[in-house]
Design a protein around this motif. Structure first.
Motif, PDB file in Angstrom:
ATOM      1  N   PRO A 261       0.809  -1.225   0.000  1.00  0.00           N
ATOM      2  CA  PRO A 261       0.000   0.000   0.000  1.00  0.00           C
ATOM      3  C   PRO A 261       0.842   1.273   0.000  1.00  0.00           C
ATOM      4  CG  PRO A 261      -0.907  -1.599   1.543  1.00  0.00           C
ATOM      5  CD  PRO A 261       0.414  -2.131   1.106  1.00  0.00           C
ATOM      6  N   LEU A 262       1.952   1.272   0.724  1.00  0.00           N
ATOM      7  CA  LEU A 262       2.819   2.446   0.724  1.00  0.00           C
ATOM      8  C   LEU A 262       3.513   2.609  -0.628  1.00  0.00           C
ATOM      9  CD1 LEU A 262       4.472   2.390   4.271  1.00  0.00           C
ATOM     10  CD2 LEU A 262       2.466   3.639   3.473  1.00  0.00           C
ATOM     11  N   LEU A 263       3.896   1.506  -1.267  1.00  0.00           N
ATOM     12  CA  LEU A 263       4.489   1.603  -2.603  1.00  0.00           C
ATOM     13  C   LEU A 263       3.500   2.205  -3.590  1.00  0.00           C
ATOM     14  CD1 LEU A 263       6.345  -1.847  -2.833  1.00  0.00           C
ATOM     15  CD2 LEU A 263       7.335   0.388  -2.312  1.00  0.00           C
ATOM     16  N   ILE A 264       2.230   1.827  -3.470  1.00  0.00           N
ATOM     17  CA  ILE A 264       1.210   2.396  -4.351  1.00  0.00           C
ATOM     18  C   ILE A 264       1.045   3.883  -4.082  1.00  0.00           C
ATOM     19  CG2 ILE A 264      -1.256   2.356  -4.883  1.00  0.00           C
ATOM     20  CD1 ILE A 264      -1.186  -0.665  -4.350  1.00  0.00           C
ATOM     21  N   ALA A 265       1.050   4.269  -2.807  1.00  0.00           N
ATOM     22  CA  ALA A 265       0.918   5.690  -2.468  1.00  0.00           C
ATOM     23  C   ALA A 265       2.112   6.494  -2.949  1.00  0.00           C
ATOM     24  CB  ALA A 265       0.745   5.849  -0.956  1.00  0.00           C
ATOM     25  N   ILE A 266       3.297   5.902  -2.917  1.00  0.00           N
ATOM     26  CA  ILE A 266       4.507   6.604  -3.355  1.00  0.00           C
ATOM     27  C   ILE A 266       4.502   6.804  -4.862  1.00  0.00           C
ATOM     28  CG2 ILE A 266       7.012   6.309  -3.633  1.00  0.00           C
ATOM     29  CD1 ILE A 266       7.010   5.016  -0.843  1.00  0.00           C
TER      30      ILE A 266
ATOM     31  N   ALA B  25      14.676   6.520  -8.182  1.00  0.00           N
ATOM     32  CA  ALA B  25      14.366   6.478  -6.756  1.00  0.00           C
ATOM     33  C   ALA B  25      13.576   5.227  -6.399  1.00  0.00           C
ATOM     34  CB  ALA B  25      13.590   7.736  -6.362  1.00  0.00           C
ATOM     35  N   HIS B  26      12.651   4.807  -7.259  1.00  0.00           N
ATOM     36  CA  HIS B  26      11.878   3.599  -6.986  1.00  0.00           C
ATOM     37  C   HIS B  26      12.751   2.356  -7.079  1.00  0.00           C
ATOM     38  CE1 HIS B  26       8.046   5.918  -8.385  1.00  0.00           C
ATOM     39  NE2 HIS B  26       8.514   6.343  -7.233  1.00  0.00           N
ATOM     40  N   VAL B  27      13.689   2.343  -8.010  1.00  0.00           N
ATOM     41  CA  VAL B  27      14.634   1.222  -8.090  1.00  0.00           C
ATOM     42  C   VAL B  27      15.443   1.120  -6.803  1.00  0.00           C
ATOM     43  CG1 VAL B  27      16.772   0.488  -9.223  1.00  0.00           C
ATOM     44  CG2 VAL B  27      14.793   1.107 -10.602  1.00  0.00           C
ATOM     45  N   LEU B  28      15.887   2.246  -6.276  1.00  0.00           N
ATOM     46  CA  LEU B  28      16.645   2.238  -5.023  1.00  0.00           C
ATOM     47  C   LEU B  28      15.777   1.774  -3.854  1.00  0.00           C
ATOM     48  CD1 LEU B  28      18.979   5.364  -4.983  1.00  0.00           C
ATOM     49  CD2 LEU B  28      19.582   3.040  -4.325  1.00  0.00           C
ATOM     50  N   LEU B  29      14.526   2.203  -3.815  1.00  0.00           N
ATOM     51  CA  LEU B  29      13.640   1.796  -2.728  1.00  0.00           C
ATOM     52  C   LEU B  29      13.418   0.283  -2.744  1.00  0.00           C
ATOM     53  CD1 LEU B  29      11.680   2.468  -0.424  1.00  0.00           C
ATOM     54  CD2 LEU B  29       9.938   2.940  -2.149  1.00  0.00           C
ATOM     55  N   LEU B  30      13.158  -0.289  -3.915  1.00  0.00           N
ATOM     56  CA  LEU B  30      12.957  -1.729  -4.008  1.00  0.00           C
ATOM     57  C   LEU B  30      14.247  -2.483  -3.701  1.00  0.00           C
ATOM     58  CD1 LEU B  30      10.703  -1.959  -7.199  1.00  0.00           C
ATOM     59  CD2 LEU B  30      10.009  -2.142  -4.803  1.00  0.00           C
TER      60      LEU B  30
ATOM     61  N   ALA C  74      -4.939   3.710  -0.520  1.00  0.00           N
ATOM     62  CA  ALA C  74      -3.808   4.269  -1.264  1.00  0.00           C
ATOM     63  C   ALA C  74      -4.192   4.532  -2.715  1.00  0.00           C
ATOM     64  CB  ALA C  74      -2.607   3.325  -1.194  1.00  0.00           C
ATOM     65  N   ILE C  75      -4.951   3.640  -3.335  1.00  0.00           N
ATOM     66  CA  ILE C  75      -5.375   3.838  -4.719  1.00  0.00           C
ATOM     67  C   ILE C  75      -6.303   5.035  -4.825  1.00  0.00           C
ATOM     68  CG2 ILE C  75      -6.717   2.817  -6.595  1.00  0.00           C
ATOM     69  CD1 ILE C  75      -5.647   0.099  -5.763  1.00  0.00           C
ATOM     70  N   SER C  76      -7.160   5.205  -3.857  1.00  0.00           N
ATOM     71  CA  SER C  76      -8.139   6.288  -3.908  1.00  0.00           C
ATOM     72  C   SER C  76      -7.540   7.645  -3.545  1.00  0.00           C
ATOM     73  CB  SER C  76      -9.307   5.969  -2.974  1.00  0.00           C
ATOM     74  OG  SER C  76     -10.225   7.034  -2.931  1.00  0.00           O
ATOM     75  N   ASP C  77      -6.776   7.699  -2.456  1.00  0.00           N
ATOM     76  CA  ASP C  77      -6.332   8.987  -1.924  1.00  0.00           C
ATOM     77  C   ASP C  77      -4.829   9.187  -1.947  1.00  0.00           C
ATOM     78  OD1 ASP C  77      -8.989   9.643  -1.326  1.00  0.00           O
ATOM     79  OD2 ASP C  77      -8.888   8.594   0.593  1.00  0.00           O
ATOM     80  N   GLY C  78      -4.057   8.175  -2.272  1.00  0.00           N
ATOM     81  CA  GLY C  78      -2.606   8.344  -2.327  1.00  0.00           C
ATOM     82  C   GLY C  78      -2.013   8.703  -0.979  1.00  0.00           C
ATOM     83  N   LEU C  79      -1.172   9.717  -0.965  1.00  0.00           N
ATOM     84  CA  LEU C  79      -0.519  10.144   0.268  1.00  0.00           C
ATOM     85  C   LEU C  79      -1.469  10.865   1.213  1.00  0.00           C
ATOM     86  CD1 LEU C  79       2.856  11.415  -1.213  1.00  0.00           C
ATOM     87  CD2 LEU C  79       2.496   9.344   0.115  1.00  0.00           C
ATOM     88  N   ARG C  80      -2.667  11.192   0.777  1.00  0.00           N
ATOM     89  CA  ARG C  80      -3.651  11.817   1.665  1.00  0.00           C
ATOM     90  C   ARG C  80      -4.412  10.786   2.492  1.00  0.00           C
ATOM     91  NH1 ARG C  80      -5.045  13.533  -3.300  1.00  0.00           N
ATOM     92  NH2 ARG C  80      -7.097  12.551  -3.059  1.00  0.00           N
TER      93      ARG C  80
END
Length: 451
Positions: free
Chosen positions: A132-137, A223-228, A260-266
């Motif tokens: 869920p956090l990856l989707i929000a990011i 940045a996403h490659v580094l996070l994974l 996360a899909i609906s509101d993202g980081l909110r």
């Protein structure tokens, strides 16, 4: 321990030209190679206007390796953009329309290589917990020039009928995965593991991650490659220490995923308030002979935390892994721009493109620059230093110090905390635990003598 090898399929889209002609022109020119293998350009199997640049499995564990890999990827994207322009069209990111009509969406697909089935299982479950956090990011709304701003968390996943939340895997053996496939077929009508957000690939020991939206800049993809890669390194450390990733309630995971899909980081993420207590209850019930799934499906004691706060905590927790990967604050700046900027509002590369369109600038050139700029931070770094000249540089310096130390913020606070004074009241109470509250010796017990 070294980093895992990775592969990436970068989602792209051609507008105003025949994608097949663009593909043929790029194939005649020849794409650059990476690690001895050429980067491949393919069309989407169902949406022919979408293209995918796929890199071979490459080790990206150092700054130099990442610089070499993303320079080659940026050059390949520039070749596709040139071929699209020569064909009379434009190259954009999926979901980013330079005209006045909506365009299809796609995601950036990642593969992570593992050393053995145990590491593959731990990595799948670790990525599942953080999905869920990856989707929000990585989630973003679609962009149509001259249209209303799309504030959804992930338009791609919201409109998709081919994505399922990942399931907990007690094992990645062929027999167990067959049972998972049978359960998916019975409950969801889908019998393929690669329809999940995170899935193990049988045969080659890799883990598939397919829940990240296609990014509008190469810096965000880096940045996403580094996070994974940091999460893969965490899973490798857990295996070395003999630890596994425990199950998370499927209901809780799917609820957070939908938020996360609906509101993202909110979004407000629901987390288990008392995981240790629930683990103790699970152990007691297991000792009594009850079935484990009856306890695992029990409703958790929940509380909500903001998604931005959860992402900030995740980044801070992964500082040791980022440090081992020799990451710089500029490389992870697209992640920091989501949670660390003074204004409190996340900043993405798509927001910069929106500003370019509002200022009447050449949007196609801005899109091409964002997609081909392989510098760490890219256009986001320029925007942060221009808009926040003092606080932006301070943010980079703080994270540079953290990455050099290899300690998370919490660990640095504990390290810098002064030791307790020897004459403090808590120490006196501990020393006088057998006596009264002032620390005097206790009197004789019944039937005994005072020493």
């Amino acid at each position: 321990m070294g980093a895992a090898r990775q592969a990436l399929a970068k989602g792209l889209m051609v507008q105003g030209a025949d994608p097949a002609a663009v593909l043929a022109a790029v194939s005649r020119s020849g794409l650059p190679s990476l690690g001895g293998e050429s980067i491949r350009l393919e069309q989407h199997p169902r949406r022919q206007e979408l293209l995918r640049l796929t890199t071979p499995m490459t080790w990206l564990g150092t700054r130099g390796a990442r610089r070499e890999g993303f320079d080659a990827l940026g050059y390949a994207i520039d070749m596709v953009a040139t071929a699209a322009r020569q064909a009379g069209g434009m190259l954009t990111a999926p979901g980013l329309s330079l005209g006045g009509s909506a365009v299809p969406l796609d995601g950036d697909t990642h593969w992570l290589e593992t050393a053995d089935p145990v590491e593959q299982e731990v990595l799948c479950n670790l990525l599942r917990r953080h999905s869920p956090l990856l989707i929000a990011i990585a989630g973003r709304g679609s962009f149509v020039r001259g249209g209303r701003r799309d504030r959804i968390g992930s338009r791609w996943l919201a409109d998709s009928h081919e994505h399922l939340a990942a399931r907990f895997l007690a094992s990645v053996t062929e027999r167990h995965l067959y049972r998972v496939q049978a359960e998916l077929r019975r409950r969801d009508g889908i019998s393929h593991l690669d329809r999940m957000d995170v899935a193990p690939l049988m045969g080659n020991g890799s883990v598939l991650v397919r829940c990240l939206d296609a990014q509008t800049s190469l810096a965000e993809t880096l940045a996403h490659v580094l996070l994974l890669s940091a999460l893969a390194l965490r899973a490798r450390s857990m295996v070395k220490e003999g630890r596994r990733e425990g199950p998370v309630s499927q209901r809780l995971l799917e609820e957070n995923r939908a938020r996360a899909i609906s509101d993202g980081l909110r979004a407000g993420m629901v987390e288990d308030k008392r995981p240790r207590e629930r683990e103790r209850e699970r152990e007691r019930d297991r000792d009594r002979g009850r079935r484990e799934h009856q306890v695992r499906d029990a409703p958790p004691d929940e509380r909500k935390i903001p998604a931005r706060q959860a992402v900030r905590a995740l980044l801070d927790d992964l500082v040791p892994e980022f440090s081992r990967l020799d990451a710089t604050p500029e490389e992870i700046l697209p992640l920091l721009c989501l949670v660390e900027l003074p204004g409190g509002q996340p900043l993405r590369a798509q927001d910069l493109l929106t500003r370019s369109a509002g200022n009447g600038q050449a949007l196609p050139e801005a899109v091409r620059t964002a997609l081909t700029d392989s510098r760490p931070g890219g256009l986001l770094l320029d925007a942060v230093l221009a808009e926040y000249p003092g606080s932006g540089q301070l943010m980079l310096n703080v994270w540079r110090e953290a990455l050099e130390s290899g300690l998370s913020l919490r660990a640095r606070r504990d390290h810098d905390r002064p030791p307790a004074r020897s004459g403090s009241r808590p120490d006196q109470r501990r020393r006088g635990r057998a006596g009264d509250r002032r620390g005097r010796p206790a009197g004789p017990s019944k039937g005994g003598k005072q020493q």
